[in-house]
Design a protein around this motif. Structure first.
Motif, PDB file in Angstrom:
ATOM      1  N   GLY A   1       0.812  -1.212   0.000  1.00 38.67           N
ATOM      2  CA  GLY A   1       0.000   0.000   0.000  1.00 38.67           C
ATOM      3  C   GLY A   1       0.844   1.260   0.000  1.00 38.67           C
ATOM      4  N   THR A   2       1.883   1.276   0.816  1.00 41.97           N
ATOM      5  CA  THR A   2       2.764   2.442   0.873  1.00 41.97           C
ATOM      6  C   THR A   2       3.502   2.640  -0.443  1.00 41.97           C
ATOM      7  OG1 THR A   2       3.057   2.212   3.259  1.00 41.97           O
ATOM      8  CG2 THR A   2       4.731   3.483   2.075  1.00 41.97           C
ATOM      9  N   LEU A   3       3.987   1.543  -1.030  1.00 43.79           N
ATOM     10  CA  LEU A   3       4.669   1.651  -2.316  1.00 43.79           C
ATOM     11  C   LEU A   3       3.718   2.151  -3.401  1.00 43.79           C
ATOM     12  CD1 LEU A   3       6.786  -1.629  -2.233  1.00 43.79           C
ATOM     13  CD2 LEU A   3       7.647   0.716  -2.060  1.00 43.79           C
ATOM     14  N   GLY A   4       2.471   1.698  -3.343  1.00 46.27           N
ATOM     15  CA  GLY A   4       1.479   2.183  -4.294  1.00 46.27           C
ATOM     16  C   GLY A   4       1.205   3.657  -4.123  1.00 46.27           C
ATOM     17  N   ASP A   5       1.126   4.111  -2.865  1.00 45.97           N
ATOM     18  CA  ASP A   5       0.911   5.535  -2.604  1.00 45.97           C
ATOM     19  C   ASP A   5       2.080   6.358  -3.122  1.00 45.97           C
ATOM     20  OD1 ASP A   5      -1.478   4.937  -1.386  1.00 45.97           O
ATOM     21  OD2 ASP A   5      -0.684   5.035   0.647  1.00 45.97           O
ATOM     22  N   ARG A   6       3.290   5.841  -2.964  1.00 44.72           N
ATOM     23  CA  ARG A   6       4.468   6.565  -3.437  1.00 44.72           C
ATOM     24  C   ARG A   6       4.489   6.664  -4.954  1.00 44.72           C
ATOM     25  NH1 ARG A   6       9.675   4.360   0.085  1.00 44.72           N
ATOM     26  NH2 ARG A   6       8.937   4.989   2.166  1.00 44.72           N
ATOM     27  N   ALA A   7       3.927   5.649  -5.613  1.00 49.60           N
ATOM     28  CA  ALA A   7       3.932   5.644  -7.074  1.00 49.60           C
ATOM     29  C   ALA A   7       2.976   6.676  -7.651  1.00 49.60           C
ATOM     30  CB  ALA A   7       3.567   4.249  -7.587  1.00 49.60           C
ATOM     31  N   GLY A   8       2.034   7.138  -6.835  1.00 44.63           N
ATOM     32  CA  GLY A   8       1.091   8.147  -7.298  1.00 44.63           C
ATOM     33  C   GLY A   8       0.200   7.595  -8.383  1.00 44.63           C
ATOM     34  N   ALA A   9       0.217   8.260  -9.525  1.00 42.08           N
ATOM     35  CA  ALA A   9      -0.641   7.838 -10.637  1.00 42.08           C
ATOM     36  C   ALA A   9      -0.117   6.580 -11.313  1.00 42.08           C
ATOM     37  CB  ALA A   9      -0.756   8.960 -11.664  1.00 42.08           C
ATOM     38  N   GLY A  10       1.142   6.242 -11.050  1.00 40.08           N
ATOM     39  CA  GLY A  10       1.717   5.036 -11.636  1.00 40.08           C
ATOM     40  C   GLY A  10       1.221   3.784 -10.956  1.00 40.08           C
ATOM     41  N   GLN A  11       1.521   2.626 -11.548  1.00 39.96           N
ATOM     42  CA  GLN A  11       1.055   1.357 -11.021  1.00 39.96           C
ATOM     43  C   GLN A  11       1.817   0.934  -9.779  1.00 39.96           C
ATOM     44  OE1 GLN A  11       1.008  -1.764 -13.913  1.00 39.96           O
ATOM     45  NE2 GLN A  11       0.507  -3.359 -12.436  1.00 39.96           N
ATOM     46  N   ALA A  47       9.669  -0.896   9.863  1.00 41.13           N
ATOM     47  CA  ALA A  47      11.067  -1.298   9.989  1.00 41.13           C
ATOM     48  C   ALA A  47      11.630  -1.729   8.640  1.00 41.13           C
ATOM     49  CB  ALA A  47      11.196  -2.425  11.011  1.00 41.13           C
ATOM     50  N   TRP A  48      10.804  -2.386   7.831  1.00 37.42           N
ATOM     51  CA  TRP A  48      11.232  -2.793   6.488  1.00 37.42           C
ATOM     52  C   TRP A  48      11.577  -1.556   5.656  1.00 37.42           C
ATOM     53  CZ3 TRP A  48       9.882  -2.107   1.400  1.00 37.42           C
ATOM     54  CH2 TRP A  48      10.325  -3.067   0.474  1.00 37.42           C
ATOM     55  N   PHE A  49      10.713  -0.568   5.700  1.00 29.57           N
ATOM     56  CA  PHE A  49      10.978   0.655   4.936  1.00 29.57           C
ATOM     57  C   PHE A  49      12.231   1.369   5.442  1.00 29.57           C
ATOM     58  CE2 PHE A  49       6.601   0.390   3.314  1.00 29.57           C
ATOM     59  CZ  PHE A  49       6.857   0.653   1.977  1.00 29.57           C
ATOM     60  N   THR A  50      12.428   1.394   6.744  1.00 24.39           N
ATOM     61  CA  THR A  50      13.620   2.045   7.306  1.00 24.39           C
ATOM     62  C   THR A  50      14.897   1.440   6.749  1.00 24.39           C
ATOM     63  OG1 THR A  50      12.476   2.652   9.347  1.00 24.39           O
ATOM     64  CG2 THR A  50      14.866   2.524   9.438  1.00 24.39           C
ATOM     65  N   GLU A  51      14.921   0.118   6.613  1.00 26.37           N
ATOM     66  CA  GLU A  51      16.131  -0.569   6.164  1.00 26.37           C
ATOM     67  C   GLU A  51      16.222  -0.729   4.648  1.00 26.37           C
ATOM     68  OE1 GLU A  51      18.534  -1.137   8.160  1.00 26.37           O
ATOM     69  OE2 GLU A  51      17.368  -0.546   9.925  1.00 26.37           O
ATOM     70  N   VAL A  52      15.071  -0.868   4.008  1.00 26.21           N
ATOM     71  CA  VAL A  52      15.069  -1.258   2.600  1.00 26.21           C
ATOM     72  C   VAL A  52      14.778  -0.086   1.660  1.00 26.21           C
ATOM     73  CG1 VAL A  52      14.037  -2.809   0.893  1.00 26.21           C
ATOM     74  CG2 VAL A  52      14.349  -3.572   3.251  1.00 26.21           C
ATOM     75  N   ALA A  53      13.750   0.667   1.946  1.00 29.10           N
ATOM     76  CA  ALA A  53      13.321   1.690   1.004  1.00 29.10           C
ATOM     77  C   ALA A  53      12.815   2.922   1.741  1.00 29.10           C
ATOM     78  CB  ALA A  53      12.227   1.134   0.086  1.00 29.10           C
ATOM     79  N   PRO A  54      13.709   3.619   2.441  1.00 27.92           N
ATOM     80  CA  PRO A  54      13.266   4.827   3.141  1.00 27.92           C
ATOM     81  C   PRO A  54      12.752   5.881   2.159  1.00 27.92           C
ATOM     82  CG  PRO A  54      15.667   4.695   3.095  1.00 27.92           C
ATOM     83  CD  PRO A  54      15.151   3.384   2.579  1.00 27.92           C
ATOM     84  N   ALA A  55      11.806   6.666   2.624  1.00 32.10           N
ATOM     85  CA  ALA A  55      11.248   7.720   1.750  1.00 32.10           C
ATOM     86  C   ALA A  55      12.344   8.709   1.384  1.00 32.10           C
ATOM     87  CB  ALA A  55      10.110   8.428   2.468  1.00 32.10           C
ATOM     88  N   SER A  56      12.336   9.132   0.149  1.00 33.48           N
ATOM     89  CA  SER A  56      13.371  10.078  -0.304  1.00 33.48           C
ATOM     90  C   SER A  56      12.996  11.497   0.076  1.00 33.48           C
ATOM     91  CB  SER A  56      13.524   9.977  -1.826  1.00 33.48           C
ATOM     92  OG  SER A  56      12.302  10.180  -2.476  1.00 33.48           O
TER      93      SER A  56
END
Length: 210
Positions: free
Chosen positions: A39-49, A201-210
């Protein structure tokens, strides 16, 4: 790590990853940390898939159960990121079924799976540590088995340069301020709050928000 919208992220493990997913639906993500990450990754993608997220957790599995399904459930998907969460059932079965999972054999099996993934795919590896928040009589005793098993997970992850998500530390620290049952009602299976903490915790280590 930079995750692209074209990436495929695969999660595999036991019930904590499974989180009630519909196994008749390959796209089902369950109701746990995997769904929250997607869900978070989808939100970050915005209009993208957004990235493709695949959940291949199966409730009750030990590390040995992952081995025979690794080709079909991991390798054949050609994932860009593979996240593995395993270990608590290898400990639990010792205490409720007297089914042993010697730490040396456990570590060798996990190491073999990570080795295969690195050799046969270009996926970045992520390992989430097992955890326990004792809430029932006798659960404290499980640490005799779980602590060396967690150390084995850490060794194997580091040997393969995997990113480490220390769910054991995150949840134990959270339990300093909250009742353990608020995080995992039976000490093992996370509540919605527990799943959110794992996802964070996954996001902190793997894909923190830019």
């Amino acid at each position: 790590m930079h995750i692209k919208d074209t990436d495929t992220l695969l999660f595999i493990g036991d019930s904590i990853t499974d989180a009630g997913r519909d196994r008749t639906d390959p796209a089902s993500l369950g109701n746990g940390y995997v769904q929250r990450i997607a869900g978070t990754l989808g939100d970050r993608a915005g209009a993208g898939q957004g990235p493709t997220v695949i959940n291949r957790g199966i409730s009750g599995h030990r590390v040995y159960d992952l081995e025979p399904r690794w080709t079909t459930d991991v390798i054949e998907h050609r994932p860009d990121v593979v996240t593995v969460k395993i270990g608590i059932n290898d400990t639990w079965r010792r205490y409720d079924q007297e089914l042993l999972s010697p730490v040396e054999e456990f570590e060798a099996c996990l190491d073999g799976l990570l080795t295969r993934t690195a050799r046969e795919t270009s996926a970045r590896l992520v390992v989430i540590t097992p955890f326990l928040l004792p809430v029932a009589p006798g659960q404290e005793e499980w640490f005799e088995d779980l602590t060396p098993r967690t150390e084995a997970v850490l060794r194997s992850a580091r040997a393969h340069d995997a990113l480490l998500v220390r769910a054991d530390l995150v949840l134990s620290r959270a339990a300093e301020d909250k009742e353990a049952t608020e995080l995992a009602r039976d000490g093992v299976h996370p509540t919605p709050l527990g799943h959110r903490l794992i996802a964070d915790a996954w996001f902190t280590e793997v894909a923190p928000a830019s």
